[in-house]
Design a protein around this motif. Structure first.
Motif, PDB file in Angstrom:
ATOM      1  N   LEU A 242       0.891  -1.224   0.104  1.00 41.61           N
ATOM      2  CA  LEU A 242      -0.039   0.004  -0.105  1.00 41.61           C
ATOM      3  C   LEU A 242       0.890   1.218   0.060  1.00 41.61           C
ATOM      4  N   LEU A 243       1.944   1.349   0.481  1.00 39.98           N
ATOM      5  CA  LEU A 243       2.981   2.242   0.723  1.00 39.98           C
ATOM      6  C   LEU A 243       3.797   2.633  -0.776  1.00 39.98           C
ATOM      7  N   LYS A 244       3.474   1.781  -1.598  1.00 39.19           N
ATOM      8  CA  LYS A 244       4.294   1.976  -3.079  1.00 39.19           C
ATOM      9  C   LYS A 244       3.400   2.532  -3.905  1.00 39.19           C
ATOM     10  N   ASP A 245       3.955   3.443  -4.902  1.00 34.93           N
ATOM     11  CA  ASP A 245       3.102   3.664  -6.068  1.00 34.93           C
ATOM     12  C   ASP A 245       1.643   3.864  -5.877  1.00 34.93           C
ATOM     13  N   LYS A 246       1.318   4.773  -5.206  1.00 32.73           N
ATOM     14  CA  LYS A 246      -0.203   4.949  -4.835  1.00 32.73           C
ATOM     15  C   LYS A 246      -0.665   5.795  -6.019  1.00 32.73           C
ATOM     16  N   ASP A 247      -2.012   5.453  -6.648  1.00 33.34           N
ATOM     17  CA  ASP A 247      -2.610   5.977  -7.712  1.00 33.34           C
ATOM     18  C   ASP A 247      -3.933   6.934  -7.248  1.00 33.34           C
ATOM     19  N   ASP A 248      -3.673   8.174  -6.651  1.00 33.72           N
ATOM     20  CA  ASP A 248      -4.699   8.713  -6.026  1.00 33.72           C
ATOM     21  C   ASP A 248      -5.990   9.156  -6.836  1.00 33.72           C
ATOM     22  N   LEU A 249      -5.843   9.308  -8.312  1.00 33.48           N
ATOM     23  CA  LEU A 249      -7.036   9.093  -9.176  1.00 33.48           C
ATOM     24  C   LEU A 249      -7.745   7.987  -9.289  1.00 33.48           C
ATOM     25  N   ARG A 250      -7.235   6.983  -9.182  1.00 39.29           N
ATOM     26  CA  ARG A 250      -8.002   5.740  -9.297  1.00 39.29           C
ATOM     27  C   ARG A 250      -8.655   5.627  -8.116  1.00 39.29           C
ATOM     28  N   ILE A 251      -8.000   5.808  -6.817  1.00 38.75           N
ATOM     29  CA  ILE A 251      -8.634   5.750  -5.578  1.00 38.75           C
ATOM     30  C   ILE A 251      -9.974   6.708  -5.603  1.00 38.75           C
ATOM     31  N   ASP A 252      -9.799   7.952  -5.788  1.00 35.65           N
ATOM     32  CA  ASP A 252     -10.942   8.820  -5.919  1.00 35.65           C
ATOM     33  C   ASP A 252     -12.096   8.399  -6.680  1.00 35.65           C
ATOM     34  N   ALA A 253     -11.809   7.771  -7.934  1.00 37.05           N
ATOM     35  CA  ALA A 253     -12.729   7.391  -8.708  1.00 37.05           C
ATOM     36  C   ALA A 253     -13.724   6.417  -8.351  1.00 37.05           C
ATOM     37  N   VAL A 254     -12.964   5.173  -7.613  1.00 37.30           N
ATOM     38  CA  VAL A 254     -13.682   3.997  -7.037  1.00 37.30           C
ATOM     39  C   VAL A 254     -14.445   4.610  -5.829  1.00 37.30           C
ATOM     40  N   PHE A 255     -13.885   5.378  -4.965  1.00 38.77           N
ATOM     41  CA  PHE A 255     -14.705   5.885  -3.852  1.00 38.77           C
ATOM     42  C   PHE A 255     -15.616   6.935  -4.095  1.00 38.77           C
ATOM     43  N   ASN A 256     -15.565   7.702  -5.063  1.00 38.86           N
ATOM     44  CA  ASN A 256     -16.594   8.400  -5.397  1.00 38.86           C
ATOM     45  C   ASN A 256     -17.721   7.624  -6.108  1.00 38.86           C
ATOM     46  N   ARG A 257     -17.535   6.533  -6.670  1.00 45.99           N
ATOM     47  CA  ARG A 257     -18.494   5.663  -7.117  1.00 45.99           C
ATOM     48  C   ARG A 257     -19.442   5.030  -5.992  1.00 45.99           C
ATOM     49  N   LEU A 258     -18.384   4.545  -5.041  1.00 46.85           N
ATOM     50  CA  LEU A 258     -19.057   3.831  -3.746  1.00 46.85           C
ATOM     51  C   LEU A 258     -19.970   4.751  -3.247  1.00 46.85           C
ATOM     52  N   LEU A 259     -19.494   6.160  -2.731  1.00 45.03           N
ATOM     53  CA  LEU A 259     -20.282   7.129  -2.230  1.00 45.03           C
ATOM     54  C   LEU A 259     -21.606   7.261  -2.930  1.00 45.03           C
ATOM     55  N   SER A 260     -21.569   7.390  -4.445  1.00 46.08           N
ATOM     56  CA  SER A 260     -22.950   7.684  -5.248  1.00 46.08           C
ATOM     57  C   SER A 260     -23.734   6.170  -4.934  1.00 46.08           C
ATOM     58  N   MET A 261     -23.035   5.162  -4.883  1.00 46.38           N
ATOM     59  CA  MET A 261     -24.145   3.976  -4.908  1.00 46.38           C
ATOM     60  C   MET A 261     -24.500   3.827  -3.438  1.00 46.38           C
ATOM     61  N   LYS A 262     -23.717   4.203  -2.313  1.00 45.75           N
ATOM     62  CA  LYS A 262     -24.354   4.446  -1.147  1.00 45.75           C
ATOM     63  C   LYS A 262     -25.658   5.223  -0.830  1.00 45.75           C
ATOM     64  N   GLU A 263     -25.507   6.345  -1.742  1.00 49.89           N
ATOM     65  CA  GLU A 263     -26.665   7.450  -1.507  1.00 49.89           C
ATOM     66  C   GLU A 263     -27.966   6.743  -2.286  1.00 49.89           C
ATOM     67  N   GLN A 264     -27.608   5.860  -3.403  1.00 53.18           N
ATOM     68  CA  GLN A 264     -28.600   5.307  -4.159  1.00 53.18           C
ATOM     69  C   GLN A 264     -29.255   4.048  -3.199  1.00 53.18           C
ATOM     70  N   GLY A 265     -28.765   3.547  -2.172  1.00 57.38           N
ATOM     71  CA  GLY A 265     -29.237   2.598  -1.187  1.00 57.38           C
ATOM     72  C   GLY A 265     -28.561   1.378  -1.437  1.00 57.38           C
ATOM     73  N   TYR A 266     -27.433   1.113  -2.028  1.00 55.94           N
ATOM     74  CA  TYR A 266     -26.774  -0.273  -2.336  1.00 55.94           C
ATOM     75  C   TYR A 266     -26.172  -0.585  -0.677  1.00 55.94           C
ATOM     76  N   PRO A 267     -26.079  -1.804  -0.421  1.00 52.65           N
ATOM     77  CA  PRO A 267     -25.854  -2.443   0.844  1.00 52.65           C
ATOM     78  C   PRO A 267     -24.371  -2.014   1.178  1.00 52.65           C
ATOM     79  N   ILE A 268     -24.012  -0.719   1.452  1.00 54.00           N
ATOM     80  CA  ILE A 268     -22.680  -0.404   1.758  1.00 54.00           C
ATOM     81  C   ILE A 268     -22.759  -0.238   3.448  1.00 54.00           C
ATOM     82  N   LEU A 269     -22.218  -0.638   4.417  1.00 50.30           N
ATOM     83  CA  LEU A 269     -22.627  -0.480   5.759  1.00 50.30           C
ATOM     84  C   LEU A 269     -21.742   0.665   6.361  1.00 50.30           C
ATOM     85  N   ASN A 270     -20.441   0.895   5.631  1.00 46.01           N
ATOM     86  CA  ASN A 270     -19.754   1.905   6.117  1.00 46.01           C
ATOM     87  C   ASN A 270     -20.514   3.258   6.142  1.00 46.01           C
TER      88      ASN A 270
END
Length: 380
Positions: A242-270
């Motif tokens: 995890l400490l090597k060669d991080k890709d911030d844009l990829r992480i942001d893209a995935v987690f923005n999608r997760l946040l959107s899915m959570k708003e839509q009611g997908y089963p995300i417990l966090n």
């Protein structure tokens, strides 16, 4: 059993709401009184495990005659019930199903009105065991699934058959009769792109929810002996990666999608805040901003290890012995007060683990209730 579960969950829910509403007005550590009782009891019932996960080294443990017996665990549950009334009890490990008496303990807890959950790797859950688990009165079962790509999941679990085993377990648990089935996904570097697929899978299978656990140094899951001494271990390869060669844009893209899915009611417990903090951590694990949120385990959790030693934080020193001492006395003890102060000023990032990030997600839970009543599914 359904009505009984509903009543227990409702009783427990009132306690949670009351405590977390108060957190909005005054931090639990700053109140002029000590919270009367913990919200979550975590029993690490055994360190033994049949997998060889590089994210945790509890599988290196050996059988230990000093682990609490069946009758001792029942006695512990009686003590806790007398103190807490209805409470949330989670069994972890190791792998809890390596204990031959685990179903007997589940049944005892259920019969005594305790809301009981267990976290498992799923490797032992054939059709016969699945039926017994459901019949035991267990309220919730969480299975570890780190990726929908077999090679990635197996790599993080240390065996080649882990993915097929957890898929089989899920199939065997389709008729759950009110028991909640959830997934726990440890977010490793190779698995970030596939987190969306885990949520889509959970929705398609009617799984209650998925909680994301950011990969941490393996040292946050120590192996203690009966005297409370920790065995030395490595931080683990997944955390180093995890400490090597991080890709911030990829992480942001995935987690923005997760946040959107959570708003839509997908089963995300966090909670939404938790997802944002995890993304921040994945981009910079040593980011000092992560430490701005004080860890709440000192005022919410009560941890019991396989030998009956009690800690408020599972990686710190022992504050009491559940066999010898009354749990209320341990909770109010000088040792516990000292540990709370240590937790309050702790500089470790394990506060981001799902079991440690204490926040009640009112909006999400309200949507779940509405969907359950109306029968509506989340829309893509």
């Amino acid at each position: 059993m359904q009505i009984k579960r509903f009543r227990q969950r409702a009783t427990l829910g009132v306690r949670y709401v009351k405590e977390y509403v108060m957190d909005e007005f005054a931090d639990a550590y700053d109140r002029t009184y000590l919270p009367a009782r913990p919200l979550d009891i975590i029993c690490e019932i055994s360190y033994l495990c049949n997998l060889e996960c590089p994210t945790c080294f509890r599988w290196t443990s050996k059988p230990d005659e000093h682990e609490l017996t069946t009758e001792e665990w029942k006695g512990v549950l009686v003590k806790l019930k007398a103190w807490l009334g209805t409470f949330n009890l989670t069994f972890t490990g190791g792998e809890p199903f390596l204990r031959k008496d685990i179903l007997e303990i589940f049944k005892f807890a259920s019969e005594n009105g305790i809301v009981t959950q267990v976290v498992s790797n799923g490797s032992f859950i054939d059709k016969t065991l699945a039926r017994k688990i459901i019949a035991s009165g267990l309220d919730g079962l969480t299975l570890s699934l780190n990726s929908m790509i077999p090679e990635i999941h197996n790599k993080t679990r240390g065996t080649n058959g882990a993915f097929n085993e957890v898929m089989t377990a899920i199939d065997n648990l389709q008729n759950r009769k009110g028991m909640r089935l959830s997934l726990s996904t440890t977010v490793v570097k190779d698995g970030i792109n596939g987190l969306i697929d885990v949520i889509e899978f959970a929705k398609a299978k009617g799984i209650y929810g998925v909680n994301f656990q950011p990969i941490m140094p393996a040292t946050i899951l120590p192996v203690f002996n009966k005297d409370g001494e920790a065995k030395k271990s490595s931080i683990g390869t997944p955390y180093r990666d995890l400490l090597k060669d991080k890709d911030d844009l990829r992480i942001d893209a995935v987690f923005n999608r997760l946040l959107s899915m959570k708003e839509q009611g997908y089963p995300i417990l966090n909670s939404t805040d938790h997802l944002k903090e995890i993304a921040k951590y994945l981009k910079a694990p040593t980011n000092p901003e992560i430490l701005e949120k004080v860890c709440k385990v000192g005022v919410k959790n009560f941890n019991i290890d396989p030998f009956g030693n009690v800690r408020l934080c599972s990686i710190m020193e022992v504050v009491g012995d559940i066999i010898k001492d009354a749990p209320a006395e341990i909770w109010r003890s000088v040792n516990a007060a000292r540990q709370r102060e240590t937790i309050r000023t702790c500089d470790k990032t394990c506060r981001l683990m799902f079991c440690n990030f204490k926040q009640l997600d009112f909006k999400f839970k309200a949507k779940r209730v509405i969907n359950a009543v109306t029968g509506q599914a989340a829309k893509a």
